[in-house]
Design a protein around this motif. Structure first.
Motif, short mmCIF file in Angstrom:
data_model
loop_
_atom_site.label_atom_id
_atom_site.label_comp_id
_atom_site.label_asym_id
_atom_site.label_seq_id
_atom_site.Cartn_x
_atom_site.Cartn_y
_atom_site.Cartn_z
N SER A 51 1.67 -25.21 -7.67
CA SER A 51 2.39 -24.31 -6.74
C SER A 51 2.79 -23.02 -7.44
CB SER A 51 3.63 -25.02 -6.18
OG SER A 51 3.26 -26.17 -5.45
N ILE A 52 1.84 -22.43 -8.16
CA ILE A 52 2.08 -21.17 -8.86
C ILE A 52 1.50 -20.03 -8.03
CG2 ILE A 52 1.65 -19.88 -10.98
CD1 ILE A 52 1.17 -22.58 -12.38
N SER A 53 2.24 -18.94 -7.93
CA SER A 53 1.77 -17.77 -7.20
C SER A 53 1.02 -16.82 -8.12
CB SER A 53 2.95 -17.03 -6.57
OG SER A 53 3.66 -17.85 -5.67
N ILE A 54 0.10 -16.05 -7.55
CA ILE A 54 -0.62 -15.01 -8.28
C ILE A 54 -0.17 -13.66 -7.75
CG2 ILE A 54 -2.86 -14.00 -8.83
CD1 ILE A 54 -4.09 -16.76 -8.32
N ILE A 55 0.30 -12.81 -8.65
CA ILE A 55 0.70 -11.45 -8.29
C ILE A 55 -0.20 -10.48 -9.04
CG2 ILE A 55 2.57 -9.76 -8.22
CD1 ILE A 55 4.53 -12.13 -8.51
N SER A 56 -0.96 -9.69 -8.28
CA SER A 56 -1.87 -8.74 -8.90
C SER A 56 -1.53 -7.32 -8.46
CB SER A 56 -3.32 -9.07 -8.51
OG SER A 56 -4.22 -8.17 -9.11
N LEU A 57 -1.47 -6.41 -9.41
CA LEU A 57 -1.09 -5.04 -9.09
C LEU A 57 -2.06 -4.38 -8.12
CD1 LEU A 57 0.87 -5.51 -11.41
CD2 LEU A 57 0.33 -3.23 -12.28
N ASP A 58 -3.32 -4.82 -8.09
CA ASP A 58 -4.30 -4.21 -7.19
C ASP A 58 -4.36 -4.91 -5.83
OD1 ASP A 58 -5.48 -6.56 -7.99
OD2 ASP A 58 -7.49 -5.72 -8.22
N LEU A 59 -3.41 -5.83 -5.59
CA LEU A 59 -3.39 -6.57 -4.33
C LEU A 59 -1.97 -6.59 -3.75
CD1 LEU A 59 -4.96 -8.28 -2.31
CD2 LEU A 59 -4.56 -10.27 -3.78
N PRO A 60 -1.60 -5.58 -2.97
CA PRO A 60 -0.23 -5.48 -2.44
C PRO A 60 0.23 -6.70 -1.66
CG PRO A 60 -1.37 -3.40 -2.16
CD PRO A 60 -2.39 -4.37 -2.64
N THR A 61 -0.70 -7.40 -0.99
CA THR A 61 -0.29 -8.58 -0.23
C THR A 61 0.25 -9.68 -1.15
OG1 THR A 61 -2.56 -9.46 -0.30
CG2 THR A 61 -1.91 -8.17 1.64
N SER A 62 -0.08 -9.61 -2.44
CA SER A 62 0.39 -10.64 -3.37
C SER A 62 1.86 -10.42 -3.75
CB SER A 62 -0.47 -10.66 -4.63
OG SER A 62 -0.31 -9.47 -5.40
N TYR A 63 2.38 -9.24 -3.45
CA TYR A 63 3.77 -8.96 -3.81
C TYR A 63 4.75 -9.83 -3.05
CZ TYR A 63 1.67 -4.56 -5.54
OH TYR A 63 0.89 -3.62 -6.17
N VAL A 64 4.26 -10.51 -2.00
CA VAL A 64 5.12 -11.36 -1.19
C VAL A 64 5.78 -12.43 -2.04
CG1 VAL A 64 3.25 -12.96 -0.59
CG2 VAL A 64 5.22 -12.76 0.91
N ALA A 65 5.14 -12.80 -3.15
CA ALA A 65 5.70 -13.83 -4.03
C ALA A 65 7.04 -13.41 -4.62
CB ALA A 65 4.72 -14.15 -5.15
N LEU A 66 7.30 -12.10 -4.65
CA LEU A 66 8.56 -11.60 -5.21
C LEU A 66 9.64 -11.46 -4.16
CD1 LEU A 66 7.15 -8.75 -7.50
CD2 LEU A 66 7.92 -11.02 -8.21
N GLU A 67 9.27 -11.70 -2.90
CA GLU A 67 10.21 -11.49 -1.81
C GLU A 67 10.73 -12.82 -1.26
OE1 GLU A 67 7.98 -9.22 0.97
OE2 GLU A 67 7.60 -7.58 -0.44
N ASN A 68 11.86 -12.76 -0.61
CA ASN A 68 12.49 -13.95 -0.06
C ASN A 68 12.23 -14.02 1.44
OD1 ASN A 68 14.06 -16.08 0.70
ND2 ASN A 68 15.95 -15.31 -0.23
N HIS A 69 11.36 -14.99 1.84
CA HIS A 69 11.06 -15.14 3.27
C HIS A 69 11.54 -16.48 3.81
CE1 HIS A 69 8.57 -11.55 3.86
NE2 HIS A 69 8.09 -11.77 2.65
N ARG A 70 12.56 -17.02 3.17
CA ARG A 70 13.04 -18.33 3.57
C ARG A 70 13.51 -18.35 5.02
NH1 ARG A 70 16.56 -20.03 -1.84
NH2 ARG A 70 14.77 -20.17 -3.27
N GLY A 71 13.99 -17.21 5.51
CA GLY A 71 14.47 -17.17 6.88
C GLY A 71 13.36 -16.99 7.89
N ALA A 120 3.88 -23.32 -17.05
CA ALA A 120 4.47 -22.91 -15.77
C ALA A 120 4.93 -24.12 -14.95
CB ALA A 120 3.46 -22.09 -14.97
N ALA A 121 5.94 -23.87 -14.14
CA ALA A 121 6.49 -24.91 -13.26
C ALA A 121 6.31 -24.47 -11.81
CB ALA A 121 7.97 -25.13 -13.57
N PRO A 122 6.40 -25.40 -10.86
CA PRO A 122 6.27 -25.02 -9.44
C PRO A 122 7.22 -23.89 -9.06
CG PRO A 122 6.22 -27.40 -9.67
CD PRO A 122 6.55 -26.85 -11.04
N GLY A 123 6.67 -22.89 -8.38
CA GLY A 123 7.48 -21.75 -7.97
C GLY A 123 7.36 -20.56 -8.89
#
Length: 222
Positions: free
Chosen positions: A92-112, A59-62
């Motif tokens: 700088s690797i994100s963790i996305i877990s199906l049982d943790l909805p707050t982790s879905y933020v890694a799939l979203e763009n919040h740059r703004g 894995a690479a950062p991001g």
């Protein structure tokens, strides 16, 4: 961002690929793809996990690790979980877990909105710690109940320990003693080690010959 799916089961008797369809559907519905799968059968209470370590190496950062539940990633104690988190965060690797909805933020763009992104990351980190602690407690509770059950069974005379494969033992004796095959040939046919063939044969000879005559010669005949 590459998404790496990690699937784990504790034993070889369990199906580590059980949640594969769920993970695939999850990313497809959100317009993403899984770059690679890492699958292994090993305890989550240990960091000796070749596939997980290979994932972290690749894995690479991001990038992101996708799991079904936090306990698939960790049933580690506090020190082990801290070390694993450090390994993950150092790249700088994100963790996305199906049982943790707050982790879905890694799939979203919040740059703004950097503030929102930072808050969600903080909340997600706290939730991950909590679920990892719950997973560890569940692991310890199951081990304790298992130990208590064995003690109770032993006291009641019901626990016999691991039972031998009777059919395999009979095949070993037949091939080795009746058909005259070598230890190496017998082990190859039965799919076991030569040491197991020797042990099974010695036990059989000992039961047939209480004085143990001929057992040493049997062990030396390859």
């Amino acid at each position: 961002m590459y998404i790496f799916a990690y699937l784990r089961a504790s034993t070889r008797e369990q199906d580590a690929k059980r949640a594969k369809n769920r993970l695939q559907q999850f990313v497809t519905e959100r317009g993403h793809r899984i770059a690679s799968w890492y699958i292994e059968n090993v305890s989550g209470a240990s960091l000796q996990r070749p596939e997980l370590m290979r994932l972290l190496e690749n894995a690479a950062p991001g990038d992101a690790i996708l799991i079904e539940q936090v306990d698939r990633l960790s049933r580690l104690d506090d020190d082990g979980w801290k070390l694993l988190k450090e390994l993950i965060s150092s790249k700088s690797i994100s963790i996305i877990s199906l049982d943790l909805p707050t982790s879905y933020v890694a799939l979203e763009n919040h740059r703004g909105d950097e503030f929102t992104a930072a808050m969600l990351r903080a909340i997600n980190s706290m939730m991950l710690d909590m679920l990892a602690a719950i997973a560890r407690k569940d692991y310890q509770d199951r081990r304790r109940r298992q130990s208590e059950g064995i003690v109770k069974a032993v006291e009641g005379g019901k626990f016999k320990g691991r039972q031998p494969n009777i059919l395999m033992h009979k095949n070993v004796i037949k091939l080795r003693l009746h058909n005259g095959m070598s230890i190496r040939e017998t082990a190859s046919i039965c799919g076991i080690s030569e040491r197991q063939v020797i042990r099974i044969t010695q036990r059989h000879l000992s039961n047939s010959d209480p004085e143990g005559k001929g057992v040493d010669d049997e062990a030396n005949s390859i």
